[in-house]
Design an enzyme around this catalytic site. Structure first.
Site, PDB file in Angstrom:
ATOM      1  N   ASN A   9       0.792  -1.192   0.044  1.00  0.00           N
ATOM      2  CA  ASN A   9       0.080  -0.118   0.031  1.00  0.00           C
ATOM      3  C   ASN A   9       0.833   1.135   0.114  1.00  0.00           C
ATOM      4  O   ASN A   9       1.513   1.479   1.140  1.00  0.00           O
ATOM      5  CB  ASN A   9      -0.913  -0.030   1.159  1.00  0.00           C
ATOM      6  N   LYS A  11       0.117   4.140  -0.631  1.00  0.00           N
ATOM      7  CA  LYS A  11      -0.554   5.634  -0.066  1.00  0.00           C
ATOM      8  C   LYS A  11      -0.323   6.530  -0.880  1.00  0.00           C
ATOM      9  O   LYS A  11      -0.320   6.469  -2.138  1.00  0.00           O
ATOM     10  CB  LYS A  11      -0.373   5.836   1.565  1.00  0.00           C
ATOM     11  N   HIS A  87      -9.612   1.076   4.647  1.00  0.00           N
ATOM     12  CA  HIS A  87      -8.489   1.408   5.300  1.00  0.00           C
ATOM     13  C   HIS A  87      -8.981   2.350   6.571  1.00  0.00           C
ATOM     14  O   HIS A  87      -9.612   3.058   6.592  1.00  0.00           O
ATOM     15  CB  HIS A  87      -7.484   1.971   4.455  1.00  0.00           C
ATOM     16  N   GLU A  89      -7.253   4.688   7.664  1.00  0.00           N
ATOM     17  CA  GLU A  89      -7.039   6.258   7.260  1.00  0.00           C
ATOM     18  C   GLU A  89      -8.050   7.121   6.653  1.00  0.00           C
ATOM     19  O   GLU A  89      -8.268   8.022   6.623  1.00  0.00           O
ATOM     20  CB  GLU A  89      -5.769   6.338   6.256  1.00  0.00           C
ATOM     21  N   GLU A 159      -5.589  -5.038  10.827  1.00  0.00           N
ATOM     22  CA  GLU A 159      -4.824  -3.861  11.150  1.00  0.00           C
ATOM     23  C   GLU A 159      -5.172  -3.095  12.262  1.00  0.00           C
ATOM     24  O   GLU A 159      -5.834  -2.322  12.214  1.00  0.00           O
ATOM     25  CB  GLU A 159      -4.789  -3.064   9.692  1.00  0.00           C
ATOM     26  N   GLY A 165       2.363   2.048  10.956  1.00  0.00           N
ATOM     27  CA  GLY A 165       3.163   3.212  10.712  1.00  0.00           C
ATOM     28  C   GLY A 165       3.982   3.621  12.273  1.00  0.00           C
ATOM     29  O   GLY A 165       4.741   4.495  12.380  1.00  0.00           O
ATOM     30  N   SER A 201       2.977  -2.281  10.485  1.00  0.00           N
ATOM     31  CA  SER A 201       4.389  -2.379  10.838  1.00  0.00           C
ATOM     32  C   SER A 201       5.327  -3.517  10.403  1.00  0.00           C
ATOM     33  O   SER A 201       6.093  -3.913  11.069  1.00  0.00           O
ATOM     34  CB  SER A 201       4.848  -1.969  12.250  1.00  0.00           C
ATOM     35  N   GLY A 222       2.699  -1.069   4.398  1.00  0.00           N
ATOM     36  CA  GLY A 222       2.446   0.272   4.003  1.00  0.00           C
ATOM     37  C   GLY A 222       4.144   0.775   3.810  1.00  0.00           C
ATOM     38  O   GLY A 222       4.784   0.609   2.935  1.00  0.00           O
ATOM     39  N   GLY A 223       4.450   1.412   4.820  1.00  0.00           N
ATOM     40  CA  GLY A 223       5.787   2.178   4.954  1.00  0.00           C
ATOM     41  C   GLY A 223       6.798   1.291   4.244  1.00  0.00           C
ATOM     42  O   GLY A 223       7.635   1.894   3.390  1.00  0.00           O
TER      43      GLY A 223
END
Ligand code: PGA
Length: 240
Positions: A9, A11, A87, A89, A159, A165, A201, A222-223
């Site tokens: 992802n 983002k 999600h 967010e 999640e 994150g 994470s 993600g990150g």
């Protein structure tokens, strides 16, 4: 050990120059178990390079005067095969409600897209022992009236919001207990064939441990999916 699904992802990250570098570096990946969810304008680059692609959000409308939206009819006509729905967010920052998540899930499934449904609890909800309540509510509301034949197109990404994150992760045992719980909730809905992912994470250092999780079919990253070297390492361990 069986091969896992890895969903990236991105983002709202990366420029077109960075995408071109990224594509060069991940060119070793050639596996349908990897799904890339880039910022939507970059989807064609990944499609042209043979990747399975997902959108990070999808409209619950089919077409018409809805400025800024992308419909599943349009996405699947391009060869985009998945949509992330719900999600945290989008739920938190864009105030997306359960009924919208549900409408998006139905619209995506009805138009030949797979769905990666995100669910998870906040820090406070965890402290108040409300994790199970939240998961049950989010799953029931999102998946009500799902056709049995569509369940193979759905993945649930557990999640924990406090883990996204943050570098903090639940213990493996805690994740495994949650998986058992999610399966119970699904069973009560008559669903038994939905894959479950973990997200929050995930990185190139912890993937080996996370791969051991019982009942987890893959990961939403993600990150660490933004750095092609880290992402490659994750895929190398998870997808075999
Ligand atoms: P993270 O994000 O891997 O950076 O924690 C996961 C996600 O938001 O899906």
């Amino acid at each position: 050990m069986e091969s896992k699904v890895v969903v990236a992802n991105h983002k709202m990250n990366l420029t077109v120059r960075e995408i071109s570098d990224y594509l060069k570096k991940i060119s070793k990946i050639n596996n349908k178990n990897v799904i890339i969810c880039p910022t939507s304008i970059y989807a064609p680059y990944f499609l042209q390079n043979g990747y399975s692609v997902g959108l990070q959000n999808i409209s619950y409308k089919e077409k018409g005067a809805y400025t800024g939206e992308i419909s599943p009819v349009q996405a699947s006509s391009m060869g985009i095969s998945y949509a992330i729905v719900g999600h945290s967010e989008r739920r938190e920052l864009f105030d997306e409600k359960d009924y919208e998540v549900h409408a998006k899930v139905i619209n995506a499934l009805d138009n030949n897209m797979g769905v990666i449904l995100c669910v998870g609890e906040t820090d406070e909800e965890k402290d108040m022992l409300r994790t199970e309540y939240i998961l049950k509510k989010e799953i029931r509301n999102a998946l009500k009236d799902i056709k049995k034949e569509d369940e193979c197109k759905i993945m649930i990404a557990y999640e924990p919001i406090w883990s996204i994150g943050s570098g903090k992760l639940p213990k493996n045992k805690e994740i495994e207990e949650i998986v058992v719980y999610i399966k119970e909730v699904l069973k009560k809905l008559g669903l038994s064939n939905i894959r479950i992912l973990y997200g929050g994470s995930v990185n190139e250092k912890n993937i080996k441990e996370l791969k051991k999780l019982k009942g987890i079919d893959g990961f939403l990253v993600g990150g660490s999916s933004l750095d092609p070297d880290k992402f490659l390492k994750i895929v190398e361990v998870a997808v075999k």
